[in-house]
Design a protein around this motif. Structure first.
Motif, PDB file in Angstrom:
ATOM      1  N   LYS A  47      -9.201  52.281  15.057  1.00  0.00           N
ATOM      2  CA  LYS A  47      -9.912  51.740  16.117  1.00  0.00           C
ATOM      3  C   LYS A  47      -9.764  52.774  17.322  1.00  0.00           C
ATOM      4  N   ASP A  48      -8.449  53.320  17.650  1.00  0.00           N
ATOM      5  CA  ASP A  48      -8.194  53.833  18.877  1.00  0.00           C
ATOM      6  C   ASP A  48      -8.181  55.708  18.814  1.00  0.00           C
ATOM      7  N   ALA A  49      -8.177  55.946  17.538  1.00  0.00           N
ATOM      8  CA  ALA A  49      -8.367  57.710  17.230  1.00  0.00           C
ATOM      9  C   ALA A  49      -8.678  57.956  15.889  1.00  0.00           C
ATOM     10  N   TYR A  50      -8.975  59.338  16.137  1.00  0.00           N
ATOM     11  CA  TYR A  50      -9.228  59.877  14.652  1.00  0.00           C
ATOM     12  C   TYR A  50      -7.743  60.735  14.366  1.00  0.00           C
ATOM     13  N   THR A  51      -7.362  60.876  13.154  1.00  0.00           N
ATOM     14  CA  THR A  51      -6.407  61.531  12.837  1.00  0.00           C
ATOM     15  C   THR A  51      -6.734  62.743  11.653  1.00  0.00           C
ATOM     16  N   LEU A  52      -6.492  63.779  11.922  1.00  0.00           N
ATOM     17  CA  LEU A  52      -6.899  64.845  10.927  1.00  0.00           C
ATOM     18  C   LEU A  52      -5.561  65.345  10.323  1.00  0.00           C
ATOM     19  N   SER A  53      -5.553  65.480   9.075  1.00  0.00           N
ATOM     20  CA  SER A  53      -4.570  65.718   8.117  1.00  0.00           C
ATOM     21  C   SER A  53      -4.638  67.037   7.519  1.00  0.00           C
ATOM     22  N   LEU A  54      -3.982  68.344   7.677  1.00  0.00           N
ATOM     23  CA  LEU A  54      -4.300  69.262   7.052  1.00  0.00           C
ATOM     24  C   LEU A  54      -2.978  69.606   6.097  1.00  0.00           C
ATOM     25  N   ALA A  55      -3.183  69.851   4.978  1.00  0.00           N
ATOM     26  CA  ALA A  55      -2.095  70.305   3.983  1.00  0.00           C
ATOM     27  C   ALA A  55      -1.802  71.765   3.899  1.00  0.00           C
ATOM     28  N   ALA A  56      -0.659  72.258   4.514  1.00  0.00           N
ATOM     29  CA  ALA A  56      -0.331  73.688   4.828  1.00  0.00           C
ATOM     30  C   ALA A  56       1.295  73.735   4.637  1.00  0.00           C
ATOM     31  N   PRO A  57       1.764  73.532   3.284  1.00  0.00           N
ATOM     32  CA  PRO A  57       3.199  73.612   2.836  1.00  0.00           C
ATOM     33  C   PRO A  57       3.671  75.157   3.181  1.00  0.00           C
ATOM     34  N   GLY A  58       4.972  75.382   3.766  1.00  0.00           N
ATOM     35  CA  GLY A  58       5.362  76.510   3.426  1.00  0.00           C
ATOM     36  C   GLY A  58       5.498  77.172   4.914  1.00  0.00           C
ATOM     37  N   LEU A  59       4.653  76.359   5.878  1.00  0.00           N
ATOM     38  CA  LEU A  59       4.594  77.054   7.286  1.00  0.00           C
ATOM     39  C   LEU A  59       5.694  76.312   8.101  1.00  0.00           C
ATOM     40  N   GLU A  60       5.587  76.853   9.234  1.00  0.00           N
ATOM     41  CA  GLU A  60       6.284  76.146  10.439  1.00  0.00           C
ATOM     42  C   GLU A  60       5.542  75.831  11.669  1.00  0.00           C
ATOM     43  N   LYS A  61       5.985  74.849  12.356  1.00  0.00           N
ATOM     44  CA  LYS A  61       4.927  74.529  13.498  1.00  0.00           C
ATOM     45  C   LYS A  61       4.579  75.554  14.509  1.00  0.00           C
ATOM     46  N   GLY A  62       5.654  76.617  14.525  1.00  0.00           N
ATOM     47  CA  GLY A  62       5.042  77.682  15.596  1.00  0.00           C
ATOM     48  C   GLY A  62       4.078  78.689  14.874  1.00  0.00           C
ATOM     49  N   ASP A  63       3.672  78.543  13.555  1.00  0.00           N
ATOM     50  CA  ASP A  63       2.642  79.215  13.028  1.00  0.00           C
ATOM     51  C   ASP A  63       1.352  78.727  13.207  1.00  0.00           C
ATOM     52  N   PHE A  64       1.119  77.684  13.618  1.00  0.00           N
ATOM     53  CA  PHE A  64       0.092  77.208  14.128  1.00  0.00           C
ATOM     54  C   PHE A  64      -0.854  77.513  15.601  1.00  0.00           C
ATOM     55  N   ASN A  65      -1.760  77.667  15.532  1.00  0.00           N
ATOM     56  CA  ASN A  65      -2.624  77.738  16.664  1.00  0.00           C
ATOM     57  C   ASN A  65      -3.851  76.634  16.906  1.00  0.00           C
ATOM     58  N   ILE A  66      -3.617  75.923  17.771  1.00  0.00           N
ATOM     59  CA  ILE A  66      -4.742  74.590  18.065  1.00  0.00           C
ATOM     60  C   ILE A  66      -5.463  74.744  19.251  1.00  0.00           C
ATOM     61  N   ASN A  67      -6.545  74.968  19.328  1.00  0.00           N
ATOM     62  CA  ASN A  67      -7.612  75.252  20.327  1.00  0.00           C
ATOM     63  C   ASN A  67      -8.563  74.193  20.513  1.00  0.00           C
ATOM     64  N   THR A 111     -10.357  64.839  24.621  1.00  0.00           N
ATOM     65  CA  THR A 111      -9.892  66.164  24.483  1.00  0.00           C
ATOM     66  C   THR A 111      -8.781  66.628  25.284  1.00  0.00           C
ATOM     67  N   ASP A 112      -8.338  66.067  26.312  1.00  0.00           N
ATOM     68  CA  ASP A 112      -7.292  66.276  27.074  1.00  0.00           C
ATOM     69  C   ASP A 112      -5.838  65.677  26.376  1.00  0.00           C
ATOM     70  N   ASP A 113      -6.057  64.675  25.614  1.00  0.00           N
ATOM     71  CA  ASP A 113      -4.987  63.994  25.058  1.00  0.00           C
ATOM     72  C   ASP A 113      -4.821  64.342  23.610  1.00  0.00           C
ATOM     73  N   ILE A 114      -5.494  65.353  23.025  1.00  0.00           N
ATOM     74  CA  ILE A 114      -5.369  65.435  21.510  1.00  0.00           C
ATOM     75  C   ILE A 114      -3.841  66.204  21.439  1.00  0.00           C
ATOM     76  N   ALA A 115      -3.154  65.540  20.439  1.00  0.00           N
ATOM     77  CA  ALA A 115      -1.737  66.090  19.968  1.00  0.00           C
ATOM     78  C   ALA A 115      -1.479  66.441  18.544  1.00  0.00           C
ATOM     79  N   GLY A 116      -0.472  67.172  18.308  1.00  0.00           N
ATOM     80  CA  GLY A 116      -0.384  67.630  16.929  1.00  0.00           C
ATOM     81  C   GLY A 116       1.220  67.645  16.528  1.00  0.00           C
ATOM     82  N   ALA A 117       1.195  67.155  15.094  1.00  0.00           N
ATOM     83  CA  ALA A 117       2.729  67.299  14.780  1.00  0.00           C
ATOM     84  C   ALA A 117       2.711  67.754  13.371  1.00  0.00           C
ATOM     85  N   TYR A 118       3.644  68.709  12.947  1.00  0.00           N
ATOM     86  CA  TYR A 118       3.887  69.153  11.607  1.00  0.00           C
ATOM     87  C   TYR A 118       5.040  68.548  11.108  1.00  0.00           C
ATOM     88  N   THR A 119       4.930  67.888   9.736  1.00  0.00           N
ATOM     89  CA  THR A 119       5.979  67.431   9.142  1.00  0.00           C
ATOM     90  C   THR A 119       5.617  67.309   7.515  1.00  0.00           C
TER      91      THR A 119
END
Length: 144
Positions: A47-67, A111-119
């Protein structure tokens, strides 16, 4: 589809194995999408957001670029393949080294409040909805 007879008892003239034959034509057997280094994505709406989950094992959070540009969310990775001196691969298929995924965002995303986390090999990108797009609770209307 071509039928090929293979006898396990006949010695082959070259050093290729039966598995080499199967995997050399894997794009024809199961399609190109399986081999491409494009991670799978799930999109969940709450009801408050969309969550996009992307399967990318073997990477580190610094490997991603989100624009985000003009309601287009782009997730990309470009990572150098690690090689160990003296190792010789006969086949190397796993590991994301470079990919880009783009998603057209609805106008209801803040779009100003988009956030990402890699776990644990999953990149979760939270796309919050604008207030006017959120579902309002039911209310009672009084009659005058």
């Amino acid at each position: 589809m071509t039928h090929v007879s293979v006898s396990p008892f006949v010695k082959r003239k070259h050093s290729r194995t039966f598995l080499d034959d199967i995997f050399s034509n894997i794009n024809e057997v199961i399609g190109n999408d399986f081999i491409n280094n494009r991670p799978a994505v799930n999109v969940v709406e709450s009801k408050d957001a969309y969550t996009l989950s992307l399967a990318a094992p073997g990477l580190e959070k610094g490997d991603f670029n989100i624009n985000v540009e003009k309601n287009l969310l782009t997730i990309s990775v470009e990572k150098e393949k690690e090689t160990v001196e003296g190792e010789k691969y006969t086949r190397r298929e796993f590991g994301y080294t470079k990919f880009t995924r783009s998603f057209r965002l609805p106008k209801t995303v803040k779009t100003d409040d988009i956030a990402g986390a890699y776990t644990n090999g999953i990149l979760n990108v939270t796309l919050p909805k604008k207030e006017e797009a959120k579902e309002l609770p039911p209310r009672k209307i009084e009659i005058a």
